[in-house]
Design a protein around this motif. Structure first.
Motif, PDB file in Angstrom:
ATOM      1  N   UNK A   6       0.841  -1.204   0.000  1.00  0.00           N
ATOM      2  CA  UNK A   6       0.000   0.000   0.000  1.00  0.00           C
ATOM      3  C   UNK A   6       0.873   1.249   0.000  1.00  0.00           C
ATOM      4  N   UNK A   7       0.505   2.208  -0.831  1.00  0.00           N
ATOM      5  CA  UNK A   7       1.145   3.520  -0.856  1.00  0.00           C
ATOM      6  C   UNK A   7       0.116   4.567  -0.492  1.00  0.00           C
ATOM      7  N   UNK A   8       0.547   5.611   0.180  1.00  0.00           N
ATOM      8  CA  UNK A   8      -0.349   6.700   0.558  1.00  0.00           C
ATOM      9  C   UNK A   8       0.068   7.997  -0.101  1.00  0.00           C
ATOM     10  N   UNK A   9      -0.892   8.717  -0.629  1.00  0.00           N
ATOM     11  CA  UNK A   9      -0.616   9.993  -1.292  1.00  0.00           C
ATOM     12  C   UNK A   9      -1.547  11.054  -0.718  1.00  0.00           C
ATOM     13  N   UNK A  10      -0.972  12.151  -0.267  1.00  0.00           N
ATOM     14  CA  UNK A  10      -1.755  13.271   0.247  1.00  0.00           C
ATOM     15  C   UNK A  10      -2.485  13.928  -0.906  1.00  0.00           C
ATOM     16  N   UNK A  11      -3.813  13.959  -0.830  1.00  0.00           N
ATOM     17  CA  UNK A  11      -4.589  14.545  -1.930  1.00  0.00           C
ATOM     18  C   UNK A  11      -5.975  14.929  -1.435  1.00  0.00           C
ATOM     19  N   UNK A  12      -6.341  16.177  -1.640  1.00  0.00           N
ATOM     20  CA  UNK A  12      -7.647  16.700  -1.278  1.00  0.00           C
ATOM     21  C   UNK A  12      -8.539  16.647  -2.512  1.00  0.00           C
ATOM     22  N   UNK A  13      -9.599  15.847  -2.448  1.00  0.00           N
ATOM     23  CA  UNK A  13     -10.476  15.642  -3.602  1.00  0.00           C
ATOM     24  C   UNK A  13     -11.141  16.929  -4.072  1.00  0.00           C
ATOM     25  N   UNK A  14     -11.254  17.919  -3.194  1.00  0.00           N
ATOM     26  CA  UNK A  14     -11.900  19.174  -3.587  1.00  0.00           C
ATOM     27  C   UNK A  14     -10.968  20.105  -4.349  1.00  0.00           C
ATOM     28  N   UNK A  15      -9.696  19.724  -4.485  1.00  0.00           N
ATOM     29  CA  UNK A  15      -8.687  20.572  -5.140  1.00  0.00           C
ATOM     30  C   UNK A  15      -8.251  19.894  -6.435  1.00  0.00           C
ATOM     31  N   UNK A  16      -8.622  20.460  -7.576  1.00  0.00           N
ATOM     32  CA  UNK A  16      -8.330  19.813  -8.859  1.00  0.00           C
ATOM     33  C   UNK A  16      -6.838  19.704  -9.130  1.00  0.00           C
ATOM     34  N   UNK A  17      -6.038  20.666  -8.658  1.00  0.00           N
ATOM     35  CA  UNK A  17      -4.589  20.567  -8.832  1.00  0.00           C
ATOM     36  C   UNK A  17      -4.038  19.356  -8.090  1.00  0.00           C
ATOM     37  N   UNK A  18      -4.591  19.095  -6.916  1.00  0.00           N
ATOM     38  CA  UNK A  18      -4.123  17.939  -6.151  1.00  0.00           C
ATOM     39  C   UNK A  18      -4.557  16.628  -6.814  1.00  0.00           C
ATOM     40  N   UNK A  19      -5.726  16.619  -7.459  1.00  0.00           N
ATOM     41  CA  UNK A  19      -6.124  15.430  -8.221  1.00  0.00           C
ATOM     42  C   UNK A  19      -5.147  15.213  -9.370  1.00  0.00           C
ATOM     43  N   UNK A  20      -4.750  16.286 -10.060  1.00  0.00           N
ATOM     44  CA  UNK A  20      -3.755  16.180 -11.129  1.00  0.00           C
ATOM     45  C   UNK A  20      -2.461  15.562 -10.604  1.00  0.00           C
ATOM     46  N   UNK A  21      -2.013  16.028  -9.438  1.00  0.00           N
ATOM     47  CA  UNK A  21      -0.771  15.506  -8.850  1.00  0.00           C
ATOM     48  C   UNK A  21      -0.924  14.026  -8.484  1.00  0.00           C
ATOM     49  N   UNK A  22      -2.102  13.666  -7.989  1.00  0.00           N
ATOM     50  CA  UNK A  22      -2.366  12.269  -7.652  1.00  0.00           C
ATOM     51  C   UNK A  22      -2.268  11.396  -8.898  1.00  0.00           C
ATOM     52  N   UNK A  23      -2.930  11.809  -9.955  1.00  0.00           N
ATOM     53  CA  UNK A  23      -2.924  11.035 -11.204  1.00  0.00           C
ATOM     54  C   UNK A  23      -1.497  10.887 -11.730  1.00  0.00           C
ATOM     55  N   UNK A  24      -0.729  11.960 -11.698  1.00  0.00           N
ATOM     56  CA  UNK A  24       0.646  11.899 -12.195  1.00  0.00           C
ATOM     57  C   UNK A  24       1.504  10.967 -11.336  1.00  0.00           C
ATOM     58  N   UNK A  25       1.291  11.013 -10.020  1.00  0.00           N
ATOM     59  CA  UNK A  25       2.052  10.133  -9.122  1.00  0.00           C
ATOM     60  C   UNK A  25       1.724   8.668  -9.374  1.00  0.00           C
ATOM     61  N   UNK A  26       0.438   8.378  -9.551  1.00  0.00           N
ATOM     62  CA  UNK A  26       0.016   6.996  -9.815  1.00  0.00           C
ATOM     63  C   UNK A  26       0.566   6.538 -11.160  1.00  0.00           C
ATOM     64  N   UNK A  27       0.500   7.402 -12.168  1.00  0.00           N
ATOM     65  CA  UNK A  27       1.004   7.053 -13.501  1.00  0.00           C
ATOM     66  C   UNK A  27       2.497   6.752 -13.453  1.00  0.00           C
ATOM     67  N   UNK A  28       3.250   7.570 -12.744  1.00  0.00           N
ATOM     68  CA  UNK A  28       4.693   7.397 -12.675  1.00  0.00           C
ATOM     69  C   UNK A  28       5.075   6.105 -11.967  1.00  0.00           C
ATOM     70  N   UNK A  29       4.358   5.791 -10.889  1.00  0.00           N
ATOM     71  CA  UNK A  29       4.732   4.621 -10.077  1.00  0.00           C
ATOM     72  C   UNK A  29       4.121   3.326 -10.585  1.00  0.00           C
ATOM     73  N   UNK A  30       2.876   3.384 -11.080  1.00  0.00           N
ATOM     74  CA  UNK A  30       2.165   2.151 -11.405  1.00  0.00           C
ATOM     75  C   UNK A  30       1.758   2.020 -12.863  1.00  0.00           C
ATOM     76  N   UNK A  31       1.755   3.117 -13.594  1.00  0.00           N
ATOM     77  CA  UNK A  31       1.282   3.050 -14.970  1.00  0.00           C
ATOM     78  C   UNK A  31      -0.227   3.092 -15.016  1.00  0.00           C
ATOM     79  N   UNK A  32      -0.858   1.967 -15.344  1.00  0.00           N
ATOM     80  CA  UNK A  32      -2.306   1.920 -15.482  1.00  0.00           C
ATOM     81  C   UNK A  32      -2.977   1.399 -14.209  1.00  0.00           C
TER      82      UNK A  32
END
Length: 253
Positions: free
Chosen positions: A54-80
């Motif tokens: 399990x990995x944990x990522x700080x991300x506030x769902x109400x903040x679209x920039x933070x969702x962008x950062x979450x998606x990029x982090x997941x893409x970089x580490x896991x791909x799909x």
């Protein structure tokens, strides 16, 4: 059982309540899991409990920039991603006549806008045949007093599920909603009610449930895990209610 072996799952709001229980179930089923939350300490505690897959990522769902950062982090580490459980949510109750803009925006920004854009931004990362599950609520259709904004946010999620299930069907991506009734989770303590009101609410609610108890987060997690698995490959655009029978609402009991 390892129904989710070799799958990558993202759970928003996975550091407590139903999200945490579902992340735990996903791990038990063999998945690699990414959880999110708004407080780093809570994320760290959850990751420590859940283990090395399990990995944990700080991300506030109400903040679209933070969702962008979450998606990029997941893409970089896991791909799909194979599984996206859009679980993060907030609840506070007020009569319609007393709702102000802040109350409205706080709920809608997380429960609908945040949920919408989480799906929107994760679509490029979803594998063919992926499963998307939204956490909704029976409040979307129950007409319970003092829940107008919360209920509307969940009703909007229901509409999104229907549209998304048709738009994403070409990639065999399934989109469903799980709608719990009364579940023992920390969210009840964040509704703005004092302890006496919470206790009165809980007692009145429990009396209306045919099974005469609140549900457990782990019970919801089992349902989410099923919808995430390959056992549910012909299920999409559906809402699954898990409420102890409270929606039956018999005239006589």
């Amino acid at each position: 059982m390892t129904n989710l072996a070799n799958k990558v799952a993202v759970v928003t709001g996975g550091n407590s309540g139903i999200g945490l229980a579902t992340a735990r179930e996903f791990v038990a089923q063999g998945a690699s899991v990414i959880i999110t939350g708004r407080k780093q300490a809570a994320i760290d505690t959850a990751v420590s409990e859940l283990g090395s897959t399990v990995a944990g990522i700080l991300s506030d769902t109400s903040d679209l920039d933070q969702i962008d950062n979450l998606v990029e982090s997941v893409k970089t580490r896991y791909g799909l991603v194979d599984i996206l459980f859009i679980n993060a949510g907030v609840a506070s109750f007020s009569p319609i006549s007393q709702v102000n803009e802040q109350h409205f925006d706080e709920i809608m920004n997380v429960n609908f806008k945040g949920a919408f854009f989480t799906l929107n931004k994760f679509i490029p990362l979803l594998k063919e045949g992926a499963s998307v599950i939204f956490l909704s609520s029976i409040n979307a259709t129950s007409g319970m007093p003092n829940t107008a904004v919360y209920a509307a946010s969940k009703a909007a999620v229901h509409s999104l599920v229907k549209v998304a299930s048709t738009e994403l069907a070409a990639k065999k991506i399934r989109v469903n909603a799980v709608s719990p009734g009364p579940i023992n989770t920390p969210i009840f303590g964040k509704t703005g009610l004092d302890q006496a009101s919470l206790q009165g609410f809980a007692t009145a609610m429990q009396d209306r449930i045919p099974l005469k108890r609140f549900g457990a987060s782990e019970e919801v997690a089992k349902l989410v895990s099923f919808l995430a698995s390959d056992d549910a490959t012909f299920i999409t655009g559906s809402e699954y209610v898990i409420d102890g029978g409270i929606n039956v609402n018999p005239v006589l009991s």
